[in-house]
Design a protein around this motif. Structure first.
Motif, PDB file in Angstrom:
ATOM      1  N   ASN A   2       0.936   8.377   7.902  1.00 39.37           N
ATOM      2  CA  ASN A   2       2.209   8.385   7.185  1.00 39.37           C
ATOM      3  C   ASN A   2       2.127   9.256   5.939  1.00 39.37           C
ATOM      4  OD1 ASN A   2       3.178   6.545   9.018  1.00 39.37           O
ATOM      5  ND2 ASN A   2       2.799   4.766   7.726  1.00 39.37           N
ATOM      6  N   GLU A   3       3.236   9.909   5.648  1.00 38.32           N
ATOM      7  CA  GLU A   3       3.303  10.715   4.434  1.00 38.32           C
ATOM      8  C   GLU A   3       3.358   9.788   3.225  1.00 38.32           C
ATOM      9  OE1 GLU A   3       6.468  13.620   2.235  1.00 38.32           O
ATOM     10  OE2 GLU A   3       6.391  13.653   4.424  1.00 38.32           O
ATOM     11  N   LYS A   4       2.590  10.123   2.207  1.00 36.45           N
ATOM     12  CA  LYS A   4       2.578   9.320   0.983  1.00 36.45           C
ATOM     13  C   LYS A   4       3.758   9.708   0.108  1.00 36.45           C
ATOM     14  CE  LYS A   4      -2.447   8.979   0.662  1.00 36.45           C
ATOM     15  NZ  LYS A   4      -3.613   9.302  -0.181  1.00 36.45           N
ATOM     16  N   ASN A   5       4.457   8.706  -0.393  1.00 37.50           N
ATOM     17  CA  ASN A   5       5.559   8.937  -1.328  1.00 37.50           C
ATOM     18  C   ASN A   5       5.142   8.608  -2.751  1.00 37.50           C
ATOM     19  OD1 ASN A   5       7.482   9.781   0.599  1.00 37.50           O
ATOM     20  ND2 ASN A   5       7.737   7.662   1.238  1.00 37.50           N
ATOM     21  N   GLN A   7       1.880   9.160  -5.846  1.00 38.11           N
ATOM     22  CA  GLN A   7       0.920  10.185  -6.236  1.00 38.11           C
ATOM     23  C   GLN A   7      -0.187   9.583  -7.113  1.00 38.11           C
ATOM     24  OE1 GLN A   7       4.378  10.752  -6.721  1.00 38.11           O
ATOM     25  NE2 GLN A   7       4.463  11.885  -4.814  1.00 38.11           N
ATOM     26  N   ASP A  21       6.513   1.791  -2.133  1.00 40.02           N
ATOM     27  CA  ASP A  21       5.212   2.412  -1.870  1.00 40.02           C
ATOM     28  C   ASP A  21       4.042   1.438  -2.018  1.00 40.02           C
ATOM     29  OD1 ASP A  21       6.540   4.918  -1.616  1.00 40.02           O
ATOM     30  OD2 ASP A  21       6.502   5.129  -3.799  1.00 40.02           O
ATOM     31  N   GLN A  24       1.691   0.505   1.176  1.00 46.60           N
ATOM     32  CA  GLN A  24       0.922   1.666   1.638  1.00 46.60           C
ATOM     33  C   GLN A  24      -0.163   2.030   0.630  1.00 46.60           C
ATOM     34  OE1 GLN A  24       3.051   5.392   1.994  1.00 46.60           O
ATOM     35  NE2 GLN A  24       1.605   6.157   3.528  1.00 46.60           N
TER      36      GLN A  24
END
Length: 140
Positions: A2-5, A7, A21, A24
């Motif tokens: 999955n793309e991380k939202n 940082q 977030d 995750q």
């Protein structure tokens, strides 16, 4: 994957994002403590969450930022992995990210800290009232 939202504010140690977030980040980064910066919260965002609100009330705003950043820095110095968030990861989380960089002396001014945060998370938008509080705490 999955793309991380969210940082990394500090590589592999301090992460910033929104409330969605949290699961995750905990799973991917093995987070030790989550700071929920939202002022009004119905339920904890995770079992390892600490509610550390940044309040809207100007009289208590400086103290809420000071208290939160001191706890985050202490956990960082204790070797913990940290994730902090508000609803979207823009306002309160951006404010705490600026304060964290200032406390850790990774920026020489609020403007420099905010620019670094925006390079990491472009959607950050520190509200004028929070910027004024940061200026009262850290000076220009």
């Amino acid at each position: 994957m999955n793309e991380k939202n969210y940082q990394a504010l500090i590589d592999n140690r301090i992460f910033i994002g929104g409330v969605n977030d949290v699961p995750q980040a905990i799973e991917n980064e093995k987070i030790d403590v989550v700071y929920d910066l939202r002022a009004e919260v119905g339920a904890a965002s995770s079992e390892i969450s600490k509610h550390q609100p940044i309040v809207d009330d100007g009289e208590f705003q400086d103290e809420s930022i000071r208290t939160g950043v001191k706890q985050i820095v202490q956990d960082y110095q204790d070797g913990k992995k940290i994730f902090f968030h508000c609803n979207t990861g823009r306002g309160r989380a951006g404010t705490m990210a600026v304060a964290t960089l200032m406390e850790l002396r990774l920026a020489d001014s609020i403007e420099e800290a905010e620019a670094k945060v925006k390079m990491i998370r472009p959607e950050v938008d520190v509200k004028p009232q929070f910027k004024e509080a940061l200026t009262r705490i850290y000076g220009n």
